[in-house]
Motif scaffolding. Structure first.
Motif, PDB file in Angstrom:
ATOM      1  N   VAL A  82       1.049  21.506   9.758  1.00  0.00           N
ATOM      2  CA  VAL A  82       0.993  21.216   8.388  1.00  0.00           C
ATOM      3  C   VAL A  82       2.286  20.557   7.620  1.00  0.00           C
ATOM      4  N   ARG A 147       6.939  13.743   7.554  1.00  0.00           N
ATOM      5  CA  ARG A 147       7.411  14.671   6.517  1.00  0.00           C
ATOM      6  C   ARG A 147       7.901  15.893   7.241  1.00  0.00           C
ATOM      7  N   GLY A 351     -12.410  28.900   2.884  1.00  0.00           N
ATOM      8  CA  GLY A 351     -11.545  27.559   2.739  1.00  0.00           C
ATOM      9  C   GLY A 351     -12.430  26.489   2.503  1.00  0.00           C
TER      10      GLY A 351
ATOM     11  N   GLY B  58       2.377  18.934   2.102  1.00  0.00           N
ATOM     12  CA  GLY B  58       1.981  19.640   2.875  1.00  0.00           C
ATOM     13  C   GLY B  58       1.443  21.045   2.704  1.00  0.00           C
ATOM     14  N   CYS B  59       0.908  21.297   1.588  1.00  0.00           N
ATOM     15  CA  CYS B  59       0.503  22.506   1.060  1.00  0.00           C
ATOM     16  C   CYS B  59      -0.629  22.813   1.972  1.00  0.00           C
ATOM     17  N   PRO B  60      -0.814  23.804   2.532  1.00  0.00           N
ATOM     18  CA  PRO B  60      -1.957  24.383   3.315  1.00  0.00           C
ATOM     19  C   PRO B  60      -3.291  24.204   2.762  1.00  0.00           C
ATOM     20  N   LEU B  61      -3.081  24.482   1.377  1.00  0.00           N
ATOM     21  CA  LEU B  61      -4.470  24.479   0.935  1.00  0.00           C
ATOM     22  C   LEU B  61      -5.128  23.007   0.567  1.00  0.00           C
ATOM     23  N   GLY B  62      -4.503  22.028   0.470  1.00  0.00           N
ATOM     24  CA  GLY B  62      -4.637  20.726   0.246  1.00  0.00           C
ATOM     25  C   GLY B  62      -5.847  20.240   0.484  1.00  0.00           C
ATOM     26  N   GLN B  63      -6.559  20.421   1.875  1.00  0.00           N
ATOM     27  CA  GLN B  63      -7.609  20.117   2.288  1.00  0.00           C
ATOM     28  C   GLN B  63      -8.975  20.764   1.409  1.00  0.00           C
ATOM     29  N   SER B  64      -8.714  22.269   1.360  1.00  0.00           N
ATOM     30  CA  SER B  64      -9.858  22.900   0.839  1.00  0.00           C
ATOM     31  C   SER B  64     -10.030  22.513  -0.653  1.00  0.00           C
ATOM     32  N   ILE B  65      -8.687  22.336  -1.476  1.00  0.00           N
ATOM     33  CA  ILE B  65      -8.750  22.040  -2.802  1.00  0.00           C
ATOM     34  C   ILE B  65      -9.514  20.708  -2.956  1.00  0.00           C
ATOM     35  N   THR B  66      -9.214  19.704  -2.169  1.00  0.00           N
ATOM     36  CA  THR B  66      -9.811  18.370  -2.301  1.00  0.00           C
ATOM     37  C   THR B  66     -11.168  18.557  -1.827  1.00  0.00           C
TER      38      THR B  66
END
Lengths: 422, 98
Positions: A82, A147, A351, B58-66
Motif C-alpha cells: 500500500v 512512493r 470494504g 497510499g491511504c489503505p481506504l482509497g479503493q473502498s472509498i472510490t
C-alpha cells in the motif's frame, strides 16, 4: 491540479489477501499469550537479575521472535504494497515464510526452554530461511516503488540489522563449538540491540512514519528527524556492537551514545506526531502507543545509566531489557493492533460496501472499555515488572507479570470477539 | 433558456453532493464531504466526474472509498457514468474539514 495516474491509482495497490496478514497476526497473538504465561514463571528470575537463564531466554524469544517478528512480517505484507505501490513478489512465498518462521520460533523457544542445542540450531536455520524469504519477497520491490521511499529504506535497514543480529547468533554457535572465542555477555548485548533497536525500532520508524500521522490525523509535524534517525541508529549500533564483540568498552560507549542520540531523535519526531494531532482525545490504541514511547524514553535513560555506571549490574540490565522489549516494542505493537486489526477486519467485511446504510465504523467493531482495560493492565504491568527488577522484589515483578498476562487475556478476548462477530 | 439549464445542472450537482454525504470514512467516522475530501463535482448530462483527494497518498481506504463514491452516485437514475479522479494537489489538511 496535479492529477494522479489514470483513474484509480489504488486499483494496482497489490495488497495481499486478508489471510496472509491475518495468519501472521493470529499466530503472533498466540506467541504473545505463551510469552505472557512464561513471563509469570520467569518473573522471579528477572527480579534477581538472572536474565541469562535458559527459561528467560526462551520467554524472551517468545516475545522477540514469536510476537514481535511475526507481527512485523504480517504488518509489512499488508503495509509495504500500500505504502510503496508495489505488491509482494509472491503471496504463496508469503505463506511459506510464515510457516517456516513459526517452525523456527517454536524450535528456538523449545530448544532454549529445555536446553536442546540441536533444537536451537535447527530453529535458527529455519529463521534464516524465513527472513531470507521475506526479504526476497518484499525488499527488492523497493526499486519499483512509486512512493513510500522512507518506509522502504527503514524496512530494508531494519532487515539488515536483523541479518546482523542473526549473524552474531551464528558466531555464538561457532564459539560454542570451540571454533573461536566470544564473550557471552558481549554477544548477547550486541545481538539484543541489533534485534530490538535495529530491526524492530528501525522498522517501527519507517512503518510509523506512515501509520502514526494517519491514525492521529497529524499534520504540520517536522519530518527532518527521519533523515537522521536511521544514520544515527545504524552508526551507533555498528560501533556499539563492534565494541561489545571486540571487548573495547570505550568504542561501545561511543556507539551507545550515538545510538541514544538516534533514539532521542525518534522520540522528538514521535512527540511531534502527537503534538500536531487533529484527533485530540487519544483512543485506547494510540494511548498504548504513547505509553510505548514513554517506555522507549525510559529504556534510553536506563541504557545511558548502564553506560555510565561501572561493573556488571544484572538487575539494571533486566529492567533495561524489560523496558525495551516489553515496554517499548511490545506495547507499540499492542497499540497498533488496536488500530490495524479492527481496520483490516472492517476492510475484509465491509470494504466493498461503503455508502450502504447501516455499515458500522471501524471503532464500532471493538469494545472501547475493554481496550482501556487492556491499556491499563499492560502499561501498569510493565511498570511493576521494571520496578520489580530495579528493586529486586519478586512480589512486585510477579504482580507485574500477572498484570501483563491479564492484559493479554483481555486482548485475546477482544480479538476473538472480532473474529467471530458478524 | 441558459438560466434554466444552469438551474438544472445545479440541481443535478446538488443531488450528487447529497449522495456523497453517505460515503463515510470508517476510520474517522465522518462523511467525505464533511472531511473536505471532495474538491469538485462535474456534471455533463448523465456523466459525472468526482474530483477528490484522500487524507494521505497510499491511504489503505482509497479503493473502498472510490468504489463507495461510484456506488452512491450510480444510484441516481439519471447518471450513466461515474468517474472518480484522485488528485494530490492541493494536499488534504485537517483545516479542510467542515
Amino acid at each position: 491540479m496535479q492529477r494522479a495516474r489514470p483513474a484509480n491509482p489504488h486499483a494496482a495497490d497489490g495488497t495481499p489477501p486478508f489471510p496472509l496478514p491475518g495468519e501472521h497476526f493470529a499466530a503472533a497473538l498466540l506467541w504473545l499469550a505463551l510469552g505472557a504465561a512464561g513471563l509469570v514463571v520467569v518473573a522471579p528470575s528477572l527480579a534477581e537479575g538472572d536474565f541469562l537463564s535458559p527459561r528467560v531466554i526462551a520467554v524472551t524469544h517468545c516475545f522477540t521472535l514469536g510476537w514481535i517478528t511475526t507481527s512485523i512480517f504480517g504488518a509489512l505484507y499488508q503495509i509495504f504494497p500500500v505504502a510503496l505501490g508495489v505488491p509482494a513478489r509472491s503471496v504463496r512465498m508469503g505463506h511459506a515464510t510464515f510457516w517456516v518462521l513459526q517452525a523456527g520460533v517454536a524450535a528456538v523457544v523449545a530448544g532454549s526452554w529445555w536446553r536442546l542445542p540441536l533444537g536451537i540450531a535447527v530453529g535458527w536455520v529455519l529463521l534464516f530461511l524465513a527472513v531470507g524469504g521475506l526479504s526476497w519477497n518484499l525488499l527488492p520491490q523497493r526499486r519499483r516503488a512509486t512512493r513510500g521511499r522512507t518506509l522502504g529504506l527503514y524496512a530494508s535497514a531494519g532487515h539488515m540489522a536483523l541479518g546482523l543480529a542473526m549473524f552474531v547468533v551464528a558466531a555464538r554457535i561457532g564459539a560454542a563449538l570451540g571454533w573461536w572465542p566470544l564473550d557471552r555477555l558481549g554477544f548477547l548485548v550486541a545481538h539484543a540491540h541489533l534485534a530490538v533497536a535495529g530491526f524492530a525500532t528501525l522498522t517501527a520508524v519507517g512503518v510509523g512514519s506512515r501509520m502514526l500521522p494517519m491514525f492521529l490525523l497529524s499534520h504540520g509535524h517536522q519530518e527532518w528527524p527521519l533523515r537522521w534517525i536511521g544514520p544515527a541508529t545504524g552508526a551507533g549500533l555498528t560501533v556499539f556492537s563492534a565494541g561489545k564483540l571486540l571487548r573495547l568498552p570505550a568504542l561501545a560507549d561511543v556507539g551507545g551514545i550515538i545510538l541514544a542520540l538516534g533514539m532521542g531523535l525518534y522520540l522528538y519526531l514521535a512527540a511531534g506526531y502527537f503534538r500536531h494531532r487533529t484527533r485530540r482525545p487519544l483512543d485506547p490504541g494510540m494511548a498504548i502507543v504513547a505509553a510505548a514511547f514513554g517506555y522507549l524514553a525510559l529504556a534510553v535513560l536506563l541504557g545511558l545509566i548502564l553506560l555510565a555506571l561501572p561493573g556488571f549490574r544484572p538487575t539494571l540490565i533486566a529492567a533495561y531489557g524489560l523496558a525495551g522489549i516489553l515496554g517499548w516494542v511490545s506495547l507499540l505493537i499492542v497499540g497498533i493492533y488496536h488500530k490495524i486489526v479492527p481496520f483490516l477486519t472492517w476492510m475484509h467485511r465491509f470494504g466493498t460496501r461503503i455508502g450502504e446504510p447501516g455499515i458500522p465504523r471501524v471503532a464500532d467493531l471493538t469494545s472501547i472499555p475493554a481496550a482501556w482495560v487492556t491499556a491499563s493492565l499492560y502499561a501498569g504491568g510493565v511498570a511493576l515488572l521494571v520496578l520489580g527488577a530495579l528493586t529486586g522484589r519478586t512480589f512486585t515483578a510477579v504482580a507485574g507479570a500477572l498484570g501483563f498476562a491479564c492484559g493479554t487475556l483481555v486482548l485475546l478476548g477482544q480479538n476473538l470477539y472480532l473474529a467471530v462477530r458478524r | 433558456m441558459s438560466h434554466a439549464m444552469d438551474q438544472e445542472t445545479l440541481a443535478l450537482h446538488d443531488a450528487v453532493y447529497q449522495q456523497l454525504k453517505r460515503v463515510i470514512d470508517p476510520e474517522v467516522g465522518q462523511s467525505i464531504i464533511k472531511m473536505g475530501l471532495v474538491y469538485d463535482i462535474q456534471v455533463n448530462g448523465g456523466d459525472v466526474v468526482v474530483i477528490m483527494t484522500l487524507t494521505t497518498p497510499g491511504c489503505p481506504l482509497g479503493q473502498s472509498i472510490t468504489r463507495g463514491v461510484e456506488g452512491v452516485v450510480k444510484e441516481l437514475t439519471w447518471v450513466s457514468s461515474v468517474h472518480v479522479e484522485i488528485v494530490w494537489d492541493p494536499p488534504w489538511t485537517p483545516a479542510m474539514m467542515r
